[in-house]
Scaffold this active site. Structure first.
Site, PDB file in Angstrom:
ATOM      1  CB  SER A   1      67.866 -32.359   8.354  1.00 37.23           C
ATOM      2  OG  SER A   1      68.902 -31.848   9.140  1.00 37.23           O
TER       3      SER A   1
ATOM      4  CG  ASP B   1      74.718 -35.327   5.686  1.00 31.64           C
ATOM      5  OD1 ASP B   1      75.227 -34.219   5.897  1.00 31.64           O
ATOM      6  OD2 ASP B   1      73.791 -35.793   6.382  1.00 31.64           O
TER       7      ASP B   1
ATOM      8  CG  HIS C   1      71.910 -32.638   5.113  1.00 33.07           C
ATOM      9  ND1 HIS C   1      71.989 -33.581   6.121  1.00 33.07           N
ATOM     10  CD2 HIS C   1      70.914 -31.793   5.485  1.00 33.07           C
ATOM     11  CE1 HIS C   1      71.097 -33.298   7.060  1.00 33.07           C
ATOM     12  NE2 HIS C   1      70.428 -32.232   6.687  1.00 33.07           N
TER      13      HIS C   1
END
Length: 453
Positions: free
Chosen positions: A180, A371, A428
């Site tokens: 991320s 994601d 994610h």
């Protein structure tokens, strides 16, 4: 955006300091930098078959970073050392430890720690997790960090002090992985390590870090390119559109101004220009997705990954066992918010990735294809546009099927020292959704083997 005799296998701490078996808390003070120290315990949670250390590394003036280390289940003396960081900015790496690739899970009622048998990366690597900056997770302190570049020297201090305290691990191959906002952290931190390595002299007291590779999962690295693929992910992905036609049209209509502002941010580097880009693109493109009512981290659902581990981590017995002096929070708005003051999220960290590649550091980029927030289309796009010594080789390749156990689990493109992996049916946090595939991908990468082998 988780040993048969412990004391008989403990490494020496510092030059001549061995851990006494009569105590369970030890303090180490750096001889290189008197401001850096380490206080730790030796827990047996999650995986009692390996050596563990957890506690605090003091990496600067009133900056206390919590860490948790697990030796590899296989050949810990020669297996690589991998650092894992979660993103945010302002989110704890205990997410990776407890929800993704770490040895830890909690049982169904959240009362007991159990081993992550299906996907723990410590099956093949020594694993080191730490919470940064201060006031994230279990960490605490002044928190004077306002950008990825300001965080990098503290992360380097962390690594140096850890190596000084536990010299057994100094010579191991070193890998820097994150997820991320790790798309900012990992290039910034690894490139800082590279520069420090290059500046070392024969008389230096610092340790050369044997940096072999970095890995970034569903990262935010090149915002200008990645903003151009939010509409694709929301309106025309392999999972179908999750927005109305009018929402998709709004995103498309806003894209030219977003690109213009993003280019200006990249050109001037001013906080004002980058804030303008971040605000406009965030509101008029990325943020339109909220109308879907679905998770930003998985376009297939409105549900989030359960954080049942938090209650377990915050229990008095757990905190005592791991030497945590603070209560645990998964993400810190105060720590993360400080990055907004420098518009850090709008800045481009792809050039750092190129610099690492140009200096022999291998790079793995991977992305779960469900994601939204750091979607695979945008990550694949910036990797395809990256200019580095071996870019022609990488760009001449194409995505090819990746099978595991007779099933196609994703796609891979590899050329020169850069590899991109699309992971099917993963959001994610890729290792949560596809633990076996993520472990195989990691295992092959650290062994410098093709992902598809």
């Amino acid at each position: 955006m988780k040993i048969k005799s412990l004391f008989s296998l403990l490494p020496l701490v510092g030059a001549a300091f061995a851990l006494p078996s009569t105590i369970d808390t030890t303090t180490f003070v750096s001889k290189v930098n008197a401001n850096n120290s380490l206080t730790f315990k030796q827990p047996k949670l999650c995986d009692d078959t390996v050596v563990q250390y957890s506690g605090y590394l003091n990496v600067g003036t009133n900056e206390h970073y919590f860490f948790w280390f697990f030796e590899s289940r296989q050949n810990p003396d020669t297996a690589p050392l991998t650092i894992w960081l979660n993103g945010g900015p302002g989110c704890s790496s205990m997410i990776g430890l407890w929800q993704e690739l770490g040895p830890c899970r909690v049982n169904d009622d959240g009362s007991q720690a159990v081993y992550n048998t299906e996907g723990s990366w410590n099956q093949v690597s020594n694993m080191l997790f730490f919470d940064q900056p201060s006031n994230v997770g279990f960490s605490y302190g002044a928190d004077n960090v306002h950008s990825s570049d300001e965080a990098a020297p503290l992360a380097y201090n962390f690594i140096q002090t850890f190596f000084e305290a536990f010299p057994k691990y100094q010579k191991l191959p070193f890998h820097f992985f994150g997820e991320s906002y790790g798309g900012h952290y990992i290039p910034a931190f690894a490139d800082y390590v590279l520069k420090q390595n290059q500046a070392l002299s024969s008389s230096s007291k610092q340790v050369k870090v044997n940096l072999e590779s970095i890995g970034i999962g569903n990262g935010l690295t090149d915002p200008l390119v990645q903003y151009q693929y939010y509409e694709k992910m929301a309106c025309d992905s392999s999972y179908g559109s999750v927005l109305s036609d009018s929402d998709c049209q709004q995103m498309n209509a806003s894209l030219p101004q977003c690109i213009q502002l993003g280019k200006k941010c990249y050109q001037t580097g001013s906080t004002s220009d980058c804030s303008d880009a971040d605000d406009f693109c965030g509101s008029n493109i990325e943020g339109v997705y909220q109308n879907s009512g679905l998770s930003y981290y998985d376009v297939r659902t409105s549900d989030s990954i359960p954080s049942t581990y938090i209650k377990f981590l915050n229990s008095a017995s757990t905190r005592s066992a791991i030497g945590a002096t603070q209560s645990y929070s998964e993400c810190s708005n105060s720590a993360g918010g400080k990055f907004g003051s420098t518009a850090d999220s709008a800045r481009n960290f792809a050039p750092r990735v190129a610099d690492l590649l140009n200096n022999g550091v291998r790079v793995l980029l991977y992305a779960g294809d469900a994601d939204y927030i750091c979607n695979w289309y945008g990550n694949y796009a910036w990797s395809s546009q990256l200019n580095f010594t071996g870019s022609a080789d990488y760009q001449s390749q194409s995505l090819k099927p990746w099978t595991l156990g007779g099933k196609e689990v994703g796609q891979v493109q590899a050329g020169s020292s850069l590899t991109f992996v699309r992971v099917y049916e993963a959001g994610h946090e890729v290792p949560w959704y596809q633990p076996a595939a993520a472990l195989q991908m990691f295992t092959n990468h650290i062994a410098n083997k093709p992902i598809t082998s």
